[in-house]
Design an enzyme around this catalytic site. Structure first.
Site, PDB file in Angstrom:
ATOM      1  CG  HIS A 187      44.397  37.287  32.299  1.00  0.00           C
ATOM      2  ND1 HIS A 187      44.334  36.020  32.803  1.00  0.00           N
ATOM      3  CD2 HIS A 187      43.148  37.789  32.387  1.00  0.00           C
ATOM      4  CE1 HIS A 187      43.079  35.767  33.175  1.00  0.00           C
ATOM      5  NE2 HIS A 187      42.351  36.830  32.935  1.00  0.00           N
ATOM      6  CG  HIS A 287      38.413  40.425  39.512  1.00  0.00           C
ATOM      7  ND1 HIS A 287      38.266  39.105  39.881  1.00  0.00           N
ATOM      8  CD2 HIS A 287      38.883  40.406  38.249  1.00  0.00           C
ATOM      9  CE1 HIS A 287      38.632  38.330  38.872  1.00  0.00           C
ATOM     10  NE2 HIS A 287      39.006  39.091  37.863  1.00  0.00           N
TER      11      HIS A 287
HETATM   12 MG   LIG Z   1      41.774  40.526  35.181  1.00  0.00          MG
END
Ligand SMILES: [Mg+2]
Length: 389
Positions: A187, A287
């Site tokens: 992240h 994603h």
């Molecule tokens: Mg991610």
């Protein structure tokens, strides 16, 4: 001449989703989905701005509208314009497919597979008991999961966070051996000082990939990362916008898997990125911790692009269980028929229906509409400085 666009509307529904409907003068409605929920007002404003240039235009001229939405207005790019344009473009594909009676993947070259592997999340933003959570996923048929590597990490002195990650990875491998694939999402939270130690420690657990090991604005980071991490596949790209961003990334070398988000890129741009990635010998793992329209759009690309290797989905994701005092809603809740987005043995079947292959329950969406807003509170380091979320 194709039917004319007469209305574009945003529908904000729990848990934190923004559906976008485009209606044409022949009475058909197509669906798209925008993201960036913490900047919801800006996204709704961007959709409204783009709508002014589209009402009264032919719905079928998708590429032309995509060009105008993304390149018009002189000032351009960015995730807000990106997601607004993506949601409308996706809805136009849904309309085109519904009108033709064809699935979008059939219009983009036809199917290359009959099933597509999927993975689910385990743990949350603050990683917890991942072994029990992984068991639920395995029992539901999945053989691939993803988890966050760490919460926020200081620039120096992160040995404890690394040890905790090693313990969690170890407990998963002790419980399930190598029978499941485990992706690790960093992240963009892990400073480069910590990264080089962390990578060495997790290598023996053979993660499926490490994701966003560096922040997207670090332009030369993919090449640096490739030197630091020669033995674990490197994945990134959820915050990138278009072919130009992905071209810059892949030209550096080092990235093994790109992760465009269809609700940022748009359906057609995702397909173009996937085709371009093929020429770099790079896999695609779209994603999608988003809602059902985003997932359905992503799947349409996955079924016509051979280098799409696995598809993320948000079923049971922590955000869907009620987030920041918002009501819960899960992936299948707004569908008239849940079958097209269901999985068997962790695989999606090729969608059969026209357009995006799903039917949104418009009445359910209408009754769920609410003006939600997410808190903007992010994370802070111990000394009060901003921490990457
Ligand atoms: Mg991610």
């Amino acid at each position: 001449m194709s039917p004319l666009i007469i209305e574009i509307r945003c529908h904000t529904v729990p848990p934190r989703w923004i559906f976008v409907s485009v209606t044409t003068d022949d009475g058909l409605t197509g669906w798209g989905e925008a993201i960036v929920p913490k900047r919801k007002s800006a996204v709704l404003g961007a959709v409204a701005d783009l709508t002014r240039g589209l009402v009264g235009k032919e719905a079928g001229r998708i590429e032309d509208h995509a060009q105008a939405m993304r390149k018009g207005g002189f000032f351009r790019r960015g995730p807000i314009i990106g997601t607004a344009a993506a949601s409308i473009e996706t809805a136009l594909w849904d309309l085109k497919g519904k009108r033709a009676g064809m699935a979008v993947h059939d219009m983009l070259g036809g199917p290359v597979r009959e099933t597509l592997r999927s993975y689910c999340w385990i743990g949350g933003d603050k990683p917890g008991d991942v072994v029990a959570h992984a068991r639920e996923r395995i029992q539901a048929g999945f053989d691939a999961v993803k988890m966050n590597a760490t919460a926020s990490v200081p620039t120096l002195g992160a040995a404890t966070a690394i040890d905790e990650l090693v313990e969690r990875m170890g407990s998963l491998r002790d419980a399930y051996g190598m029978s499941i694939d485990i992706a690790l999402d960093l992240h963009g939270r892990v400073p480069r000082t910590v990264l080089k130690q962390l990578i060495r420690e997790i290598e023996p657990f053979r993660p499926m990939w490490i994701e966003e090991a560096t922040l997207p604005e670090a332009e030369d980071s993919a090449a640096m990362l490739a030197r630091l991490c020669p033995h674990i596949p490197i994945a990134t790209g959820e915050r990138l916008l278009d072919r130009w961003d992905f071209k810059r990334l892949m030209t550096q070398g080092g990235v093994d898997i790109v992760q465009p988000d269809v609700s940022i890129t748009g359906l057609f741009e995702l397909e173009k990125i996937a085709r371009m990635a093929e020429a770099f010998d790079v896999a695609v793992a779209p994603h999608c911790p988003n809602g059902p329209v985003s997932l359905a759009a992503s799947l349409q690309v996955g079924f016509c692009c051979a280098n799409v290797s696995i598809q993320e989905q948000s079923l049971g994701l922590h955000y869907n269980k009620g987030y920041a005092n918002l009501p819960a809603a899960d992936l299948l809740d707004y569908l008239a028929d849940t079958a097209p987005l269901g999985t068997e043995s962790g695989r999606f079947a090729r969608p059969q229906g026209p357009g995006l292959g799903i039917e949104i329950d418009a009445e359910k969406v209408a009754s769920a509409e609410t003006d939600w807003s997410l808190p903007d509170a992010g994370w802070r380091h111990e000394d009060g400085t901003f921490a990457e979320w």
